[in-house]
Design an enzyme around this catalytic site. Structure first.
Site, PDB file in Angstrom:
ATOM      1  N   ARG A 129     -18.911   4.300   6.969  1.00 13.59           N
ATOM      2  CA  ARG A 129     -19.261   4.740   5.614  1.00 13.59           C
ATOM      3  C   ARG A 129     -20.739   4.464   5.308  1.00 13.59           C
ATOM      4  NH1 ARG A 129     -14.464   2.033   2.304  1.00 13.59           N
ATOM      5  NH2 ARG A 129     -14.586   0.603   4.065  1.00 13.59           N
ATOM      6  N   ASP A 137       0.874  -1.164   0.000  1.00 10.96           N
ATOM      7  CA  ASP A 137       0.000   0.000   0.000  1.00 10.96           C
ATOM      8  C   ASP A 137       0.919   1.223   0.000  1.00 10.96           C
ATOM      9  OD1 ASP A 137      -3.239   0.394   1.065  1.00 10.96           O
ATOM     10  OD2 ASP A 137      -1.885   2.142   1.036  1.00 10.96           O
ATOM     11  N   CYS A 181     -20.370  -0.837   0.381  1.00 14.46           N
ATOM     12  CA  CYS A 181     -20.617  -1.676  -0.806  1.00 14.46           C
ATOM     13  C   CYS A 181     -22.007  -1.490  -1.415  1.00 14.46           C
ATOM     14  CB  CYS A 181     -20.394  -3.133  -0.448  1.00 14.46           C
ATOM     15  SG  CYS A 181     -18.756  -3.380   0.239  1.00 14.46           S
TER      16      CYS A 181
HETATM   17  C1  UGA Z   1     -21.751  -6.749   1.392  1.00 12.41           C
HETATM   18  C2  UGA Z   1     -22.075  -8.149   0.868  1.00 12.41           C
HETATM   19  O1  UGA Z   1     -22.911  -8.834   1.805  1.00 12.41           O
HETATM   20  C3  UGA Z   1     -20.797  -8.969   0.642  1.00 12.41           C
HETATM   21  O2  UGA Z   1     -21.123 -10.221   0.071  1.00 12.41           O
HETATM   22  C4  UGA Z   1     -19.894  -8.191  -0.325  1.00 12.41           C
HETATM   23  O3  UGA Z   1     -18.657  -8.870  -0.527  1.00 12.41           O
HETATM   24  C5  UGA Z   1     -19.603  -6.820   0.270  1.00 12.41           C
HETATM   25  O4  UGA Z   1     -20.865  -6.120   0.478  1.00 12.41           O
HETATM   26  C6  UGA Z   1     -18.743  -6.068  -0.721  1.00 12.41           C
HETATM   27  O5  UGA Z   1     -19.201  -5.802  -1.837  1.00 12.41           O
HETATM   28  O6  UGA Z   1     -17.546  -5.860  -0.424  1.00 12.41           O
HETATM   29  P1  UGA Z   1     -21.114  -5.703   3.788  1.00 12.41           P
HETATM   30  O7  UGA Z   1     -21.456  -4.392   3.143  1.00 12.41           O
HETATM   31  O8  UGA Z   1     -19.824  -5.831   4.496  1.00 12.41           O
HETATM   32  O9  UGA Z   1     -21.128  -6.880   2.669  1.00 12.41           O
HETATM   33  O10 UGA Z   1     -22.222  -6.064   4.863  1.00 12.41           O
HETATM   34  P2  UGA Z   1     -23.685  -6.763   4.840  1.00 12.41           P
HETATM   35  O11 UGA Z   1     -23.729  -7.770   5.907  1.00 12.41           O
HETATM   36  O12 UGA Z   1     -24.047  -7.200   3.474  1.00 12.41           O
HETATM   37  O13 UGA Z   1     -24.644  -5.545   5.275  1.00 12.41           O
HETATM   38  C7  UGA Z   1     -24.834  -4.406   4.456  1.00 12.41           C
HETATM   39  C8  UGA Z   1     -25.924  -3.528   5.033  1.00 12.41           C
HETATM   40  O14 UGA Z   1     -27.203  -4.165   4.911  1.00 12.41           O
HETATM   41  C9  UGA Z   1     -25.774  -3.212   6.529  1.00 12.41           C
HETATM   42  O15 UGA Z   1     -26.064  -1.844   6.751  1.00 12.41           O
HETATM   43  C10 UGA Z   1     -26.812  -4.091   7.210  1.00 12.41           C
HETATM   44  O16 UGA Z   1     -27.286  -3.564   8.425  1.00 12.41           O
HETATM   45  C11 UGA Z   1     -27.903  -4.113   6.146  1.00 12.41           C
HETATM   46  N1  UGA Z   1     -28.804  -5.283   6.258  1.00 12.41           N
HETATM   47  C12 UGA Z   1     -28.321  -6.530   6.049  1.00 12.41           C
HETATM   48  C13 UGA Z   1     -30.150  -5.079   6.552  1.00 12.41           C
HETATM   49  O17 UGA Z   1     -30.612  -3.924   6.732  1.00 12.41           O
HETATM   50  N2  UGA Z   1     -30.987  -6.158   6.632  1.00 12.41           N
HETATM   51  C14 UGA Z   1     -30.529  -7.424   6.435  1.00 12.41           C
HETATM   52  O18 UGA Z   1     -31.345  -8.369   6.512  1.00 12.41           O
HETATM   53  C15 UGA Z   1     -29.170  -7.616   6.134  1.00 12.41           C
END
Ligand code: UGA
Length: 429
Positions: free
Chosen positions: A326, A30, A259
């Site tokens: 973020r 990095d 994401c």
């Molecule tokens: C997401 C994807 O789940 C990963 O598979 C992907 O690799 C990643 O983006 C990426 O593109 O790098 P992440 O953003 O780390 O992962 O977290 P998530 O668990 O997907 O949650 C994302 C958001 O959705 C959070 O704010 C969470 O609170 C919300 N969420 C999740 C809900 O509001 N309801 C749900 O049932 C699940």
């Protein structure tokens, strides 16, 4: 085989440590020297369960770090691109870091390299990267560029990377795809080999579909509020159908993070560029943008006004088990409360409010007890386990008024009402 990982963010550092754990020699690169120096001391640049232990285990053994792109590129046969692709104001992805990394590779490579793109990049970027590398080469040297998207989640990054549901390899060369497959040989999961463009769209489509599930259930929650049905029961009922699946059906104040918001916008941007319409995705975005406002409107009606009220915010991170702020819905809630002249006392077990948020009207407290003291209402924005385990019957005594707004539907409505709270979640009236 030695592996270079460019970009020491979530995806880069996790990938580097997972490859170390799988027995490969890895260098994390990095250009941010401060980040590299602290990694060399064994300190993580962000909070992620389990990564610190792996770093200590492999540092100076399988895992080393560097901020020098020249030697890093020259000493490794595999080069993984894991740099950020943040959103620009028009919704498109900024490929500046990717281009810089590609130019370093082209400029410094002295023999064949297999370049693997893990960053989330718009459709057609693999071709661009190949061109950037070629243009930067002083003399033509062969290389391959493969698209190999990552699907790990923050908070469970290690588990997701070590036990993936699938590995997607988008390659124009069968031989290069086979070579990459060898790196993952110890992981027990299906491998799909496809074209680079298909791999790129699979990544966006996966995130867009998960975001769609969340916005669908969030909009349904608004409907449930109107008809007096509990959305959590509905999610449970539909989730037992294997064709639907129980995951990503938790209603709340919307999805955040680095994401879903970015990737939904980037996909909509590409669709517009290609003069295609992604109508459902447009609505997914719209529902998410308005979900916290829908919630706050309901709360404001109950409190008559936010003006002069003290509101305790529980949870700042966009999800539990991360310190990542973020696109966190909690920050949108705080901004809106400040505009409505409320006083905010915030808490998070690990995330810290940026200094731009702090003022005499917005403070961050160390403990839950301190946060709710003299509060008129609590708004739970992130479902950290400690909030569920708290004895709210006890803490209620510290509050001025007893309004509890559960933006993640994690507490028991019956129990909270029994303790004398005016309790409200989303889609559970
Ligand atoms: C997401 C994807 O789940 C990963 O598979 C992907 O690799 C990643 O983006 C990426 O593109 O790098 P992440 O953003 O780390 O992962 O977290 P998530 O668990 O997907 O949650 C994302 C958001 O959705 C959070 O704010 C969470 O609170 C919300 N969420 C999740 C809900 O509001 N309801 C749900 O049932 C699940």
């Amino acid at each position: 085989m030695s592996i270079l990982i460019m970009g020491m963010g979530y995806v880069g550092l996790t990938t580097a440590l997972v490859f170390s754990e799988l027995g490969w020699k890895v260098t994390g690169m990095d250009p941010d020297e401060r980040k590299i120096n602290s990694l060399l001391q064994g300190a993580l640049p962000f909070y992620e369960p389990g990564l610190g232990t792996l770093l200590k285990k492999h540092l100076h053994a399988n895992m080393s770090f560097s901020s020098d792109p020249k030697t890093a590129v020259q000493q490794h046969s595999f080069v993984f691109l894991c740099v950020g692709t943040p959103s620009q104001t028009d919704g498109s992805a900024n490929l500046g870091y990717i281009q810089q990394a590609a130019e370093w590779i082209g400029k410094y490579m002295q023999e064949y390299k297999l370049i693997v793109v893990k960053s989330t990049v718009p459709i057609g970027t693999q071709e661009k990267i190949a061109r950037w590398i070629q243009d930067a080469q002083p003399l033509p040297i062969p290389f391959d560029v493969i698209s190999n998207p990552e699907f790990l989640r923050e908070g469970t990054a290690l588990h997701d990377a070590l036990s993936p549901d699938r590995i997607i390899i988008g390659s124009n060369s069968e031989q290069a795809a086979e070579q990459l497959k060898q790196l993952y040989v110890k992981l027990d999961c299906p491998v799909q080999i496809t074209t680079p463009k298909t791999a790129e769209i699979i990544k966006y489509a996966a995130n867009a579909f998960l975001a769609t599930k969340i916005s669908f259930v969030n909009e349904l929650a608004r409907f449930c509020d109107k008809i007096g049905v509990n959305i959590s029961d509905v999610s449970e009922g539909i989730g037992m159908d294997h064709r639907i699946g129980k995951h990503f059906l938790r209603a709340g104040i919307g999805y955040g993070g680095s994401c879903f918001p970015k990737d939904v916008k980037a996909l909509l941007f590409t669709a517009k560029e290609k003069q295609a319409q992604l109508t459902i995705l447009e609505k997914v975005f719209q529902v998410n943008e308005t979900q916290f406002l829908y919630f706050l409107d309901n709360l404001e009606r109950q409190l008559a006004s936010f003006q002069g009220k003290t509101i305790a915010i529980l949870g700042l991170a966009f999800k539990p088990d991360t310190d990542d702020l973020r696109e966190s819905p909690a920050l949108s809630v705080i901004k809106s409360l400040v505009e409505k002249q409320a006083v905010v006392r915030a808490h998070d077990p690990v995330a810290k409010l940026p200094s731009t948020f702090l003022s005499d009207k917005v403070i961050q407290c160390e403990t839950i007890e301190e946060t709710v003291s003299q509060a008129d209402a609590v708004i739970l924005c992130t479902e950290w386990p400690e909030y569920r385990k708290t004895n709210w019957g006890e803490l209620k005594k510290r509050m001025k008024q007893h309004y509890f707004f559960d933006g993640r539907n994690v507490l028991s409505s019956e129990q909270m009402s029994a303790w004398g709270f005016h309790y409200q979640g989303i889609g559970n009236r």
